[in-house]
Design a protein around this motif. Structure first.
Motif, PDB file in Angstrom:
ATOM      1  N   VAL A 129      75.016 120.910 -48.029  1.00  0.00           N
ATOM      2  CA  VAL A 129      75.642 120.266 -46.868  1.00  0.00           C
ATOM      3  C   VAL A 129      75.841 118.780 -47.153  1.00  0.00           C
ATOM      4  N   MET A 130      74.762 118.105 -47.588  1.00  0.00           N
ATOM      5  CA  MET A 130      74.799 116.648 -47.679  1.00  0.00           C
ATOM      6  C   MET A 130      75.661 116.129 -48.830  1.00  0.00           C
ATOM      7  N   ASN A 131      75.800 116.912 -49.893  1.00  0.00           N
ATOM      8  CA  ASN A 131      76.676 116.464 -50.981  1.00  0.00           C
ATOM      9  C   ASN A 131      78.098 116.242 -50.494  1.00  0.00           C
ATOM     10  N   THR A 132      78.509 117.037 -49.484  1.00  0.00           N
ATOM     11  CA  THR A 132      79.875 116.847 -48.969  1.00  0.00           C
ATOM     12  C   THR A 132      79.988 115.520 -48.215  1.00  0.00           C
ATOM     13  N   TRP A 133      78.849 114.974 -47.788  1.00  0.00           N
ATOM     14  CA  TRP A 133      78.887 113.719 -47.023  1.00  0.00           C
ATOM     15  C   TRP A 133      78.618 112.480 -47.878  1.00  0.00           C
ATOM     16  N   THR A 134      77.894 112.631 -49.001  1.00  0.00           N
ATOM     17  CA  THR A 134      77.544 111.430 -49.781  1.00  0.00           C
ATOM     18  C   THR A 134      78.333 111.302 -51.081  1.00  0.00           C
ATOM     19  N   LYS A 135      78.847 112.407 -51.602  1.00  0.00           N
ATOM     20  CA  LYS A 135      79.517 112.333 -52.914  1.00  0.00           C
ATOM     21  C   LYS A 135      81.036 112.195 -52.797  1.00  0.00           C
ATOM     22  N   GLN A 136      81.601 112.497 -51.609  1.00  0.00           N
ATOM     23  CA  GLN A 136      83.037 112.263 -51.429  1.00  0.00           C
ATOM     24  C   GLN A 136      83.209 111.286 -50.265  1.00  0.00           C
ATOM     25  N   MET A 137      84.260 110.479 -50.350  1.00  0.00           N
ATOM     26  CA  MET A 137      84.432 109.511 -49.270  1.00  0.00           C
ATOM     27  C   MET A 137      85.150 110.165 -48.094  1.00  0.00           C
ATOM     28  N   GLY A 138      85.111 109.486 -46.948  1.00  0.00           N
ATOM     29  CA  GLY A 138      85.826 109.990 -45.781  1.00  0.00           C
ATOM     30  C   GLY A 138      85.008 110.963 -44.945  1.00  0.00           C
TER      31      GLY A 138
END
Length: 555
Positions: A129-138
């Motif tokens: 879940v969190m990789n989608t929030w910290t590794k890509q912008m926006g």
């Protein structure tokens, strides 16, 4: 932290936990509503730009370290931790944090280490879940429409990246794993359903929802996404703003989402102005503060038109009922939030030239200067701002004298921040010269120049010229720190003409400021977005304001 890439772990976490502690000790402060206004919306504004960056940035050079001390590391970092805490639940979150802190107490840690501990504690797919929030912008925009099916409500959800320039166009739209909460008017303070949206589109059935009940996404404005409702769903939410049955933080989130959608050209700005008028009964300071900020952004945009006065009339109409309710003097038993609200509202009315507010501000200012009746700290900024904006050279001289006499730095700063409200070109020059004088501490010069840029259309041009003319001195003072970025942002972000973006870009190509490089790109992008917004909506806003004048709305 193991390396600068993980800076956000320190800073985002600290930014989040300071609110957690205050809320624990002083629940009456309603501090999480303030978080949404101070951190969450600020991060979303920056993160919608093409020139944003992911929370985790690879850092290879010292000047890149300066650049990441920004609203993404701090405010977006804090916002995604808040969302994560809500998704995991307090008990498992504490358990996971305890494991993490115990395991790494004498070591350095990376982002993945935290996810692992929280995953072990909660049994939820935290890393995924969190990789989608910290590794890509926006972040995503969730579009939702509803249909009544017998006793149930069927919701259709879809996600796309939210961009400040409008709907995402391009191949391979990024996707997020979004924890979504859904509430209804039956119990506005509790989630009826919690889901994890892990695909581009999803259908959700809410059991036993009557046709006349509203449905709202993102309870508490905790999820880091914006919501666009179908017009029927939005229509049904408006009474919840008027009668205050929607909680304050949800009223704030709804208005802020709509304003951003209008800025991005996804809906018309007129739609937002209509929603803003529904806030007549609003009692909450933070909700007003956010509304006021957005109206300020719109006022700055419309200062490039010939109907700036009309938007001031709108501001007066929106703020005068609450101004009358609050009055000028503290009431027995009121809290600090009421005092903050009074200052905000009187400042807004005074700046817009509300006659009764202006007269009373002048009267109280005179008494203050003559020592008859000293102004309370809460009223000084709004009174100073009002008399300066509608004053002359004598007023400015009195303010500068008050600045010289002030023995508290807090009072000096308060005066410095409002000096830019003065309107005549020669007085504006006087304020800018004062900004670089010995009278002002170097770290405070930035807020004086920023105040001039934000004060008026002429002030904006004068401040930019002043920065170019004095660039060498300013750069030598502030290079390498975050103040140079702040100076540039405050002074140029109000422009709304395409060619200004080119001018700003060209100036910094010949006068490089490495630690502010990203800020400069963001500013140029914002100027172009402002120009597009003005072209798109100016005429319809003007028509709406004129039509409102012809037939005033009934309260």
């Amino acid at each position: 932290m193991e390396w600068w890439t993980h800076l956000w772990l320190n800073e985002g976490f600290a930014s989040w936990i300071e609110y957690l502690c205050v809320d624990h000790c002083f629940p009456e402060y309603d501090i999480w509503t303030q978080f949404v206004s101070a951190d969450y919306t600020r991060a979303q504004e920056l993160d919608a730009l093409d020139n944003s960056h992911p929370i985790e940035v690879s850092v290879g050079h010292p000047s890149e370290v300066d650049e990441i001390f920004d609203a993404i590391s701090y405010s977006k970092g804090a916002s995604v931790i808040r969302m994560l805490h809500d998704y995991i639940g307090d008990k498992d979150f504490k358990k996971g944090m305890n494991m993490y802190l115990t395991k790494f107490q004498q070591k350095n840690a990376a982002t993945e280490d935290l996810w692992e501990s929280l995953e072990n504690a909660s049994g939820k797919p935290i890393a995924a879940v969190m990789n989608t929030w910290t590794k890509q912008m926006g972040f995503p925009l969730i579009y939702v429409e509803a249909e009544q099916v017998e006793d149930d409500r069927l919701l259709r959800l879809s996600q796309r990246k939210f961009c400040a320039s409008g709907p995402y166009v391009g191949e391979d739209c990024p996707q997020w794993m979004v924890p979504i909460t859904i509430s209804t008017s039956e119990d506005p303070n509790h989630a009826k359903l919690k889901i994890l949206m892990d695909k581009p589109e999803m259908n959700v059935v809410l059991k036993n929802v009557k046709p006349d009940q509203w449905v709202k996404l993102n309870l508490g404005t905790v999820g880091f996404y914006r919501t666009q409702y179908s017009s029927a769903m939005l229509e049904s939410l408006l009474p919840g703003i008027r009668d205050l049955s929607l909680p304050p933080v949800d009223r704030l989130g709804l208005q802020n989402d709509l304003f951003s959608l209008a800025r991005a050209g996804i809906i018309s700005t007129v739609e937002v102005l209509k929603v803003m008028e529904a806030f007549v009964n609003e009692p909450n300071y933070t909700v007003w503060s956010d509304l006021s900020c957005n109206l300020g952004i719109l006022s700055t945009l419309l200062s490039h038109t010939d109907f700036y006065e009309e938007i001031q009339e709108f501001v007066k109409d929106v703020f005068s009922p609450i101004g009358e309710r609050l009055g000028w003097d503290p009431k027995p038993g009121e809290g600090h939030l009421d005092a903050l609200l009074r200052g905000l509202v009187l400042g807004k009315l005074g700046k817009a030239g509300h006659k009764a507010t202006l007269e009373e501000a002048r009267r109280r200012f005179k008494d203050h200067v003559e020592g008859k009746q000293i102004l309370s700290a809460d009223l000084r900024s709004p009174v100073y701002l009002t008399v300066l904006k509608h004053g002359d050279g004598t007023t400015l001289d009195i303010m500068l004298k008050l600045h010289k006499q002030a023995d508290m730095q807090e009072e000096k700063n308060r005066i410095e921040r409002v000096l830019g409200a003065t309107l005549s070109p020669e007085l504006i020059q006087k304020v800018l010269t004062f900004a670089l004088s010995e009278e002002v501490r170097p770290q405070d010069t930035v807020s004086v120049i920023g105040g001039v840029a934000g004060g008026s259309k002429h002030g904006r041009k004068a401040a930019w010229k002043f920065i170019k003319d004095n660039w060498e001195e300013l750069y030598n003072r502030y290079q390498g720190g975050f103040l140079i970025s702040r100076l540039i942002k405050l002074s140029v972000e109000g422009f709304a003409v395409d060619k200004m973006a080119g001018e700003v870009k060209a100036f910094f190509e010949s006068h490089p400021a490495p630690s502010a490089e990203r800020t400069i790109q963001q500013c140029c992008e914002n100027i172009l977005l402002n120009a597009a917004w003005l072209k798109r909506d100016a005429e319809s806003i003007h028509q709406y304001l004129l039509q409102r004048k012809a037939s005033p709305p009934t309260a």
